[in-house]
Design a protein around this motif. Structure first.
Motif, PDB file in Angstrom:
ATOM      1  N   PHE A 182       0.826  -1.205   0.000  1.00 18.07           N
ATOM      2  CA  PHE A 182       0.000   0.000   0.000  1.00 18.07           C
ATOM      3  C   PHE A 182       0.863   1.259   0.000  1.00 18.07           C
ATOM      4  O   PHE A 182       0.546   2.247  -0.666  1.00 18.07           O
ATOM      5  CB  PHE A 182      -0.925  -0.012   1.222  1.00 18.07           C
ATOM      6  N   ALA A 183       1.980   1.205   0.724  1.00 19.33           N
ATOM      7  CA  ALA A 183       2.858   2.372   0.853  1.00 19.33           C
ATOM      8  C   ALA A 183       3.542   2.743  -0.457  1.00 19.33           C
ATOM      9  O   ALA A 183       4.041   3.867  -0.593  1.00 19.33           O
ATOM     10  CB  ALA A 183       3.911   2.123   1.937  1.00 19.33           C
ATOM     11  N   THR A 184       3.567   1.829  -1.424  1.00 19.66           N
ATOM     12  CA  THR A 184       4.202   2.154  -2.698  1.00 19.66           C
ATOM     13  C   THR A 184       3.455   3.249  -3.446  1.00 19.66           C
ATOM     14  O   THR A 184       3.970   3.777  -4.443  1.00 19.66           O
ATOM     15  CB  THR A 184       4.302   0.916  -3.606  1.00 19.66           C
ATOM     16  N   ILE A 185       2.268   3.616  -2.969  1.00 15.52           N
ATOM     17  CA  ILE A 185       1.556   4.730  -3.603  1.00 15.52           C
ATOM     18  C   ILE A 185       2.357   6.025  -3.478  1.00 15.52           C
ATOM     19  O   ILE A 185       2.224   6.928  -4.307  1.00 15.52           O
ATOM     20  CB  ILE A 185       0.141   4.893  -3.006  1.00 15.52           C
TER      21      ILE A 185
ATOM     22  N   TYR B 182      -3.395  10.728 -18.714  1.00 13.86           N
ATOM     23  CA  TYR B 182      -2.774   9.440 -19.009  1.00 13.86           C
ATOM     24  C   TYR B 182      -1.708   9.094 -17.967  1.00 13.86           C
ATOM     25  O   TYR B 182      -1.615   7.941 -17.520  1.00 13.86           O
ATOM     26  CB  TYR B 182      -2.151   9.458 -20.407  1.00 13.86           C
ATOM     27  N   VAL B 183      -0.905  10.074 -17.576  1.00 14.33           N
ATOM     28  CA  VAL B 183       0.117   9.836 -16.543  1.00 14.33           C
ATOM     29  C   VAL B 183      -0.541   9.359 -15.255  1.00 14.33           C
ATOM     30  O   VAL B 183      -0.069   8.412 -14.603  1.00 14.33           O
ATOM     31  CB  VAL B 183       0.943  11.111 -16.285  1.00 14.33           C
ATOM     32  N   ALA B 184      -1.648   9.993 -14.886  1.00 14.48           N
ATOM     33  CA  ALA B 184      -2.344   9.609 -13.659  1.00 14.48           C
ATOM     34  C   ALA B 184      -2.898   8.193 -13.749  1.00 14.48           C
ATOM     35  O   ALA B 184      -2.769   7.398 -12.804  1.00 14.48           O
ATOM     36  CB  ALA B 184      -3.481  10.606 -13.380  1.00 14.48           C
ATOM     37  N   VAL B 185      -3.483   7.854 -14.902  1.00 17.41           N
ATOM     38  CA  VAL B 185      -4.107   6.536 -15.052  1.00 17.41           C
ATOM     39  C   VAL B 185      -3.066   5.423 -15.088  1.00 17.41           C
ATOM     40  O   VAL B 185      -3.235   4.390 -14.427  1.00 17.41           O
ATOM     41  CB  VAL B 185      -4.994   6.497 -16.318  1.00 17.41           C
ATOM     42  N   ILE B 186      -1.979   5.608 -15.833  1.00 16.65           N
ATOM     43  CA  ILE B 186      -0.976   4.540 -15.905  1.00 16.65           C
ATOM     44  C   ILE B 186      -0.283   4.376 -14.550  1.00 16.65           C
ATOM     45  O   ILE B 186       0.075   3.254 -14.164  1.00 16.65           O
ATOM     46  CB  ILE B 186       0.056   4.795 -17.033  1.00 16.65           C
ATOM     47  N   SER B 187      -0.129   5.460 -13.797  1.00 15.77           N
ATOM     48  CA  SER B 187       0.466   5.358 -12.463  1.00 15.77           C
ATOM     49  C   SER B 187      -0.458   4.580 -11.527  1.00 15.77           C
ATOM     50  O   SER B 187      -0.007   3.714 -10.760  1.00 15.77           O
ATOM     51  CB  SER B 187       0.731   6.757 -11.891  1.00 15.77           C
ATOM     52  N   LEU B 188      -1.749   4.869 -11.604  1.00 13.15           N
ATOM     53  CA  LEU B 188      -2.710   4.151 -10.780  1.00 13.15           C
ATOM     54  C   LEU B 188      -2.798   2.693 -11.202  1.00 13.15           C
ATOM     55  O   LEU B 188      -2.960   1.798 -10.362  1.00 13.15           O
ATOM     56  CB  LEU B 188      -4.086   4.817 -10.889  1.00 13.15           C
TER      57      LEU B 188
ATOM     58  N   ALA C 244       4.951  10.305  -6.420  1.00 15.58           N
ATOM     59  CA  ALA C 244       6.091  11.198  -6.645  1.00 15.58           C
ATOM     60  C   ALA C 244       6.522  11.138  -8.108  1.00 15.58           C
ATOM     61  O   ALA C 244       6.821  12.172  -8.727  1.00 15.58           O
ATOM     62  CB  ALA C 244       7.243  10.815  -5.728  1.00 15.58           C
ATOM     63  N   TYR C 245       6.566   9.915  -8.660  1.00 24.04           N
ATOM     64  CA  TYR C 245       6.890   9.759 -10.080  1.00 24.04           C
ATOM     65  C   TYR C 245       5.885  10.508 -10.947  1.00 24.04           C
ATOM     66  O   TYR C 245       6.262  11.247 -11.863  1.00 24.04           O
ATOM     67  CB  TYR C 245       6.888   8.277 -10.474  1.00 24.04           C
ATOM     68  N   ALA C 246       4.589  10.318 -10.683  1.00 21.69           N
ATOM     69  CA  ALA C 246       3.543  10.942 -11.486  1.00 21.69           C
ATOM     70  C   ALA C 246       3.647  12.466 -11.416  1.00 21.69           C
ATOM     71  O   ALA C 246       3.487  13.155 -12.437  1.00 21.69           O
ATOM     72  CB  ALA C 246       2.169  10.473 -11.024  1.00 21.69           C
TER      73      ALA C 246
END
Length: 221
Positions: free
Chosen positions: A105-108, A141-147, A113-115
Motif C-alpha cells: 500500500f505504501a508504494t503509492i 494518461y500519466v495519472a491513469v498509468i500510475s494508478l 512522486a513519479y507521477a
C-alpha cells in the motif's frame, strides 16, 4: 506450443520489428508492429483462467485496447485514448484481485512522486512547445498509468507488477523523447520494454492469485 513455441515466436517477431524492419513503407512497419501484440493476445487467451474468467477476459480486453492504441498512435489523441481504456481494464482486473499489505500500500507514495515529477516536466515541455491542448490528455494518461501500476502492486501478482512497471518505463521514455528532449536509441528502449510488459501481463493470467494477507502483513508476495 504455448509453453515454449509461442513465447519464442513472440520474441523473434518483436526483435524483427525492433531491429530489422525499416521505417518505410509505413504500412509494412505498422503490420510488423502489431504482429507481436496479436501473438501476445493469443498467448494470453491460451492461459488457464486460474484467477477466474472475469479477470481473464478483463485482461484480454486491456491487451486488445493496447493493440488498438499501437495502430492508432499515428493519431496521437486517438491512440492515447485507446491505451488509456486499456489501462482502465488492467486496473479493473488488478483491483479485483486486491491483496492488502502495508508495504504494498505504501508504494503509492513513490508512484505519486513519479507521477508528479513526470506531469510537471511534461506540462513545462508542452507549454514551451505551444502544445497546451495536449496538457489535459497527457496528464490524465500519466495519472491513469500510475494508478494502474499501483493496482498491479496491490494485486500481489509478481508478473503483473513487473509488467506494469515496464509499461510505465516504456511510456516514460516515449513521452520524454516526444515532448521533453531526445532519448538516445529511444525506439529500442520503448519497444523492448513495451513488448516485455505486455508479455508479462499476458503471462500473469496463468499465475495463481496472491492470498489475502492480514492487515498487519508487510509481505511483498
Amino acid at each position: 506450443m504455448k509453453k515454449i513455441g509461442l513465447p519464442v515466436l513472440i520474441l523473434l517477431m518483436s526483435a524483427l520489428y525492433i531491429f530489422v524492419i525499416p521505417s518505410d513503407p509505413e504500412g509494412v512497419k505498422m503490420l510488423f508492429k502489431l504482429i507481436p501484440m496479436a501473438l501476445i493476445i493469443l498467448y494470453a487467451y491460451l492461459q488457464p483462467p486460474v484467477s477466474g474468467k472475469r479477470y481473464h477476459w478483463t485482461m484480454l480486453a486491456g491487451l486488445a485496447f493496447c493493440m488498438m492504441g499501437d495502430g492508432l498512435l499515428v493519431w496521437f489523441i486517438v491512440g492515447l485514448s485507446a491505451f488509456l481504456v486499456g489501462h482502465l481494464f488492467y486496473m479493473t482486473a488488478f483491483f479485483g484481485k486486491w491483496s492488502f499489505s502495508r508495504l504494498r500500500f505504501a508504494t503509492i507514495v513513490p508512484i505519486a512522486a513519479y507521477a508528479s515529477f513526470m506531469g510537471n516536466e511534461l506540462i513545462q515541455a508542452l507549454i514551451r512547445d505551444d502544445e497546451q491542448a495536449l496538457i489535459v490528455p497527457v496528464i490524465l494518461y500519466v495519472a491513469v498509468i500510475s494508478l494502474m501500476a499501483w493496482s498491479a502492486i496491490m494485486s500481489g501478482n509478481k508478473l503483473a507488477i513487473a509488467g506494469s512497471l515496464l509499461f510505465v518505463i516504456s511510456d516514460s521514455v516515449l513521452s520524454w523523447n516526444m515532448f521533453v528532449f531526445d532519448v538516445s536509441h529511444s525506439g529500442i528502449w520503448i519497444m523492448t520494454t513495451y513488448y516485455a510488459a505486455q508479455f508479462l501481463m499476458a503471462r500473469s493470467l496463468g499465475s495463481k492469485p496472491a492470498e489475502i494477507a492480514p492487515s498487519s502483513s508487510v509481505s511483498l508476495r
